[in-house]
Design an enzyme around this catalytic site. Structure first.
Site, PDB file in Angstrom:
ATOM      1  N   HIS A 119       8.272  -0.788  -4.708  1.00 38.80           N
ATOM      2  CA  HIS A 119       8.921  -1.938  -5.386  1.00 38.80           C
ATOM      3  C   HIS A 119       8.054  -2.253  -6.308  1.00 38.80           C
ATOM      4  O   HIS A 119       8.524  -2.412  -7.480  1.00 38.80           O
ATOM      5  CB  HIS A 119       9.215  -3.030  -4.408  1.00 38.80           C
ATOM      6  CG  HIS A 119      10.333  -2.974  -3.447  1.00 38.80           C
ATOM      7  ND1 HIS A 119      10.584  -2.094  -2.308  1.00 38.80           N
ATOM      8  CD2 HIS A 119      11.397  -3.640  -3.536  1.00 38.80           C
ATOM      9  CE1 HIS A 119      11.653  -2.009  -1.735  1.00 38.80           C
ATOM     10  NE2 HIS A 119      12.363  -3.323  -2.358  1.00 38.80           N
ATOM     11  N   HIS A 161       3.736  -5.531   2.416  1.00 39.67           N
ATOM     12  CA  HIS A 161       2.495  -4.963   1.791  1.00 39.67           C
ATOM     13  C   HIS A 161       1.233  -5.850   1.687  1.00 39.67           C
ATOM     14  O   HIS A 161       1.510  -6.985   1.841  1.00 39.67           O
ATOM     15  CB  HIS A 161       2.866  -4.345   0.366  1.00 39.67           C
ATOM     16  CG  HIS A 161       3.755  -3.371   0.412  1.00 39.67           C
ATOM     17  ND1 HIS A 161       3.701  -2.113   0.711  1.00 39.67           N
ATOM     18  CD2 HIS A 161       5.231  -3.296  -0.126  1.00 39.67           C
ATOM     19  CE1 HIS A 161       4.767  -1.398   0.417  1.00 39.67           C
ATOM     20  NE2 HIS A 161       5.482  -2.210   0.062  1.00 39.67           N
TER      21      HIS A 161
END
Length: 207
Positions: A119, A161
């Site tokens: 992303h 993340h």
């Protein structure tokens, strides 16, 4: 970075990454409860999903069949495909586990690995594309930049993340933009490619 515990300098860096990621999340949630951010973060997650962007961009090329757009359309498509390939290869190499495996994770297929963030790379590439490679009006630069930063921050807040995953992803996105810039498909070539595909292979095209 695998399932085995790392030692030495890399191990210390990863430990600090975990520590500072937790501190950042804790700091943010002190002021804004997760329940208020969750919907926004998940919307940001969807807005930068790789499959959604690829499918949506192909649909845009099909619908907005305009020669002046061909160069922009094809080069961004090239970048999106390049991003998916590079991120998949890097994740397979580093194999770092995500901070948490969430049952509501919006991914297609098994995606257990964390470094680098796809992303983050995609949003950074899109920002670079529309500000440097194929600049849109400067009025739109700040909204695109804000979206990019929001996507990157949401990856940490959603526990998808660690901070280094996001920073690494942003770096990959910038490199991808440089690669696309170096291999830029010119106007005539883009027009020929799209006309060739649409005329010969799409329904209703010439035989």
């Amino acid at each position: 970075m695998g399932t085995k515990e790392r030692s030495g300098v890399i191990g210390e860096v990863l430990k600090l990454d975990v520590l500072w990621t937790k501190k950042l999340v804790t700091f943010v949630f002190q002021y804004i409860p997760f329940t208020k951010l969750r919907l926004h973060c998940k919307c940001l997650e969807i807005s930068c999903n790789g499959i959604a962007w690829l499918a949506g961009w192909l649909a845009f090329i099909w619908i907005a069949d305009s020669k002046p757009l061909y160069q922009m359309q094809l080069n961004l498509l090239f970048g999106l495909i390049l991003d998916i390939i590079i991120i998949a290869v890097l994740k397979a190499i580093f194999r770092r586990r995500r901070p948490a495996v969430c049952s509501d994770m919006l991914t297609l297929g098994p995606d257990k690995f964390s470094f680098p963030s796809g992303h983050a790379s995609r949003s950074a590439f899109i920002f670079m594309f529309f500000t440097m490679l194929n600049p849109v009006s400067e009025i739109l630069w700040m909204p695109i930049f804000s979206w990019t930063l929001s996507v990157c921050l949401s990856r940490v807040l959603l526990s998808r993340h660690y901070i280094l995953d996001v920073l690494g992803g942003m770096g990959v996105g910038i490199v991808e933009a440089l690669i696309v810039g170096l291999l830029w498909i010119g106007e005539n070539a883009a027009s020929n490619i799209i006309n060739y595909v649409t005329n010969d292979y799409l329904p209703g095209g010439e035989e």
